[in-house]
Design an enzyme around this catalytic site. Structure first.
Site, PDB file in Angstrom:
ATOM      1  CG  HIS A  53      -1.600  -0.905   1.135  1.00 58.11           C
ATOM      2  ND1 HIS A  53      -2.836  -1.811   1.745  1.00 58.11           N
ATOM      3  CD2 HIS A  53      -2.115  -2.357   0.221  1.00 58.11           C
ATOM      4  CE1 HIS A  53      -3.740  -1.721   2.174  1.00 58.11           C
ATOM      5  NE2 HIS A  53      -3.528  -2.945   1.397  1.00 58.11           N
ATOM      6  CD  GLU A  55      -1.984   4.271   2.743  1.00 60.52           C
ATOM      7  OE1 GLU A  55      -3.341   5.117   3.873  1.00 60.52           O
ATOM      8  OE2 GLU A  55      -1.727   3.577   2.732  1.00 60.52           O
ATOM      9  CB  CYS A  83      -6.292  -0.443   5.274  1.00 55.09           C
ATOM     10  SG  CYS A  83      -4.840  -1.119   4.939  1.00 55.09           S
ATOM     11  CB  CYS A  86      -2.424   1.156   6.102  1.00 55.10           C
ATOM     12  SG  CYS A  86      -1.505   1.142   4.661  1.00 55.10           S
TER      13      CYS A  86
END
Length: 157
Positions: A53, A55, A83, A86
């Site tokens: 992701h 992040e 999420c 993250c």
């Protein structure tokens, strides 16, 4: 200190670079003081790594940039509400503040298989001191989902 809006615009720009490469509509920039130490986009499809992701990619780049696993004092701008994975990683990295634009609900509307667990609730239940600030340039961030959906080859996960 870099204004949060400027940091978010960097994340949006990086997200668009990712979109041009067929990646998903997420970007994340990290700054410490007046220095940007990371600016990354989501690379899940490119790397066949479900944890890649924006992040997580930005945390990894920031850690390398400062040669430290902790990002104390860091400010993060991410185009979408983190999420749970993250958000936990940002907490463990000890960042100070996270700003986000679009919400988990926006990502779900875009077709992503999101866990409907708000980032703020994860921080509250976990007792985190990380500051989470929603609604930074939300319309610009939501537009990234539309840009992504306009690619006939876009993939949700």
């Amino acid at each position: 200190m870099i204004p949060p809006e400027d940091l978010m615009r960097l994340a949006i720009e990086r997200c668009r670079e990712g979109l041009a490469r067929g990646q998903s509509p997420f970007g994340c920039a990290i700054a410490v003081g007046d220095r940007v130490i990371a600016n990354e986009h989501n690379t899940v499809v490119l790397t066949t790594d479900i944890t890649a992701h924006a992040e997580v990619n930005a945390i990894r780049a920031a850690n390398r940039a400062i040669q430290n696993i902790f990002l104390e004092g860091a400010v993060v701008a991410t185009t979408c509400e983190p999420c749970p994975m993250c958000m936990a990683a940002l907490h463990w990295a000890r960042v100070d503040t996270v700003y986000y634009g679009a919400t988990i609900a926006d990502a779900a509307l875009g077709g992503f298989n999101e866990l409907q667990f708000p980032a703020a609730e994860l921080l509250r239940q976990g007792g985190s001191k990380l500051k989470l600030i929603p609604g930074l340039l939300p319309e610009e961030c939501k537009k990234l989902f539309l840009e992504w959906q306009s690619n006939p080859n876009h993939r949700v996960y």
